[in-house]
Enzyme design. Structure first.
Site, PDB file in Angstrom:
ATOM      1  N   HIS A 196     -32.964  11.928  47.948  1.00 42.27           N
ATOM      2  CA  HIS A 196     -31.953  11.364  48.694  1.00 42.27           C
ATOM      3  C   HIS A 196     -30.981  10.683  47.814  1.00 42.27           C
ATOM      4  CE1 HIS A 196     -29.816  10.215  52.116  1.00 42.27           C
ATOM      5  NE2 HIS A 196     -29.468   8.901  51.813  1.00 42.27           N
ATOM      6  N   LYS A 230     -36.870  23.260  65.740  1.00 42.51           N
ATOM      7  CA  LYS A 230     -37.369  22.701  64.736  1.00 42.51           C
ATOM      8  C   LYS A 230     -38.905  22.918  64.676  1.00 42.51           C
ATOM      9  CE  LYS A 230     -37.138  17.973  66.043  1.00 42.51           C
ATOM     10  NZ  LYS A 230     -36.619  16.491  65.662  1.00 42.51           N
ATOM     11  N   ASN A 238     -38.892  13.897  48.796  1.00 43.01           N
ATOM     12  CA  ASN A 238     -37.323  14.265  49.258  1.00 43.01           C
ATOM     13  C   ASN A 238     -36.632  13.643  48.094  1.00 43.01           C
ATOM     14  OD1 ASN A 238     -35.182  15.514  50.499  1.00 43.01           O
ATOM     15  ND2 ASN A 238     -35.020  13.105  51.361  1.00 43.01           N
TER      16      ASN A 238
HETATM   17  C1  GAR Z   1     -28.394  16.453  46.238  1.00 44.78           C
HETATM   18  O1  GAR Z   1     -27.473  15.559  46.053  1.00 44.78           O
HETATM   19  C2  GAR Z   1     -29.329  15.800  47.188  1.00 44.78           C
HETATM   20  O2  GAR Z   1     -29.676  14.478  46.840  1.00 44.78           O
HETATM   21  C3  GAR Z   1     -28.782  15.845  48.537  1.00 44.78           C
HETATM   22  O3  GAR Z   1     -28.394  17.134  48.479  1.00 44.78           O
HETATM   23  C4  GAR Z   1     -27.787  17.587  47.112  1.00 44.78           C
HETATM   24  C5  GAR Z   1     -28.574  18.925  47.022  1.00 44.78           C
HETATM   25  O4  GAR Z   1     -27.930  19.582  45.516  1.00 44.78           O
HETATM   26  N1  GAR Z   1     -29.782  15.864  49.599  1.00 44.78           N
HETATM   27  C6  GAR Z   1     -29.702  15.106  50.664  1.00 44.78           C
HETATM   28  O5  GAR Z   1     -28.536  14.654  51.049  1.00 44.78           O
HETATM   29  C7  GAR Z   1     -30.565  15.066  51.617  1.00 44.78           C
HETATM   30  N2  GAR Z   1     -30.468  13.968  52.714  1.00 44.78           N
HETATM   31  P1  GAR Z   1     -28.672  20.508  44.945  1.00 44.78           P
HETATM   32  O6  GAR Z   1     -28.909  21.849  45.823  1.00 44.78           O
HETATM   33  O7  GAR Z   1     -27.859  20.957  43.815  1.00 44.78           O
HETATM   34  O8  GAR Z   1     -30.133  20.058  44.487  1.00 44.78           O
END
Ligand code: GAR
Length: 221
Positions: free
Chosen positions: A117, A73, A115
């Site tokens: 979440h 990472k 971010n």
């Molecule tokens: C979203 O629901 C976002 O909140 C989540 O991934 C999805 C991406 O959708 N992120 C996480 O869980 C981060 N911890 P998208 O590609 O359609 O925006």
């Protein structure tokens, strides 16, 4: 007006990226210009969305940074930082980006990485909580209210300063999929653009090292 160059980091469908692009088009991001989309997945549909909006795309495949079963990472973040610098990016939005952002990006962009979440942090957050897993956990626990959180990114997974939260009601007949969709529609797609604008608008002054001085992780506002 001082407009910040923003990079959106994605790994999947990119509906949150779309929400940002649409908000920009509607004039709701006066301090932000979405200038770059970086994907950790070559096949991410988010890349298509970026191309349609004529935003520059770069693929930084996560798979290139595995040695045996170990993901380097730090090497990934080194590469990411040189890209962000080369493209003169001021503010970074993680929108469904499934790679953990590590040093040296965290230090270089402190207070300037947000971010989204899909829960009301601190519930259902931290290592292992992403995507559908978050909604599965919320349904299993039986919460009646969930939602989404836009927050700054620091060394602790989902542990940075909370910028905005929005609640969403859980329905009796919800599945992880229906709940995920409603949390996106009613919360994520609204607060992520608002949070990006908030951070960009706050980056008024230039620091001595040339980087914009942005929202403080410690301030109470
Ligand atoms: C979203 O629901 C976002 O909140 C989540 O991934 C999805 C991406 O959708 N992120 C996480 O869980 C981060 N911890 P998208 O590609 O359609 O925006």
């Amino acid at each position: 007006m001082n407009i910040k160059r923003c990079a959106v980091l994605v790994s999947g469908g990119g509906t949150n990226l779309q929400a940002l692009l649409d908000a920009e088009k509607r004039g709701e991001l006066p301090h932000a210009k979405i200038s770059l989309v970086v994907s950790s997945e070559p096949a991410a549909y988010a890349l298509e969305r970026a191309r349609k909006a004529q935003v520059e795309t770069v693929v930084l495949p996560e798979s290139d940074f595995y040695k045996d079963a170990y993901f380097d990472k730090n090497a990934y973040s080194q590469k990411l930082l040189s890209l962000l610098r080369q493209k003169q990016i001021d503010v970074v939005a993680l929108a469904g980006f499934l790679v953990i952002v590590d040093e040296p990006v965290l230090s270089a962009y402190r207070g300037r990485i947000i971010n989204i979440h899909p829960s009301l942090i601190p519930s259902f957050s931290g290592d292992g909580f992403y995507g559908l897993f978050v909604h599965e956990a919320a349904l299993k626990r039986g919460v009646k209210i969930t939602g989404a959180t836009a927050h700054l990114v620091n060394e602790i997974t989902d542990g940075g300063k909370i910028l905005l939260q929005k609640a969403v009601e859980v329905r009796k007949d919800d599945t992880p999929e229906t709940l995920q969709r409603r949390v996106m529609e009613e919360a994520e797609w609204i607060i992520l653009p608002q949070a990006l604008e908030m951070v960009c608008a706050d980056c008024k002054s230039q620091r001595k090292d040339g980087a914009p001085s942005c929202i403080s992780e410690r301030s109470s506002t």
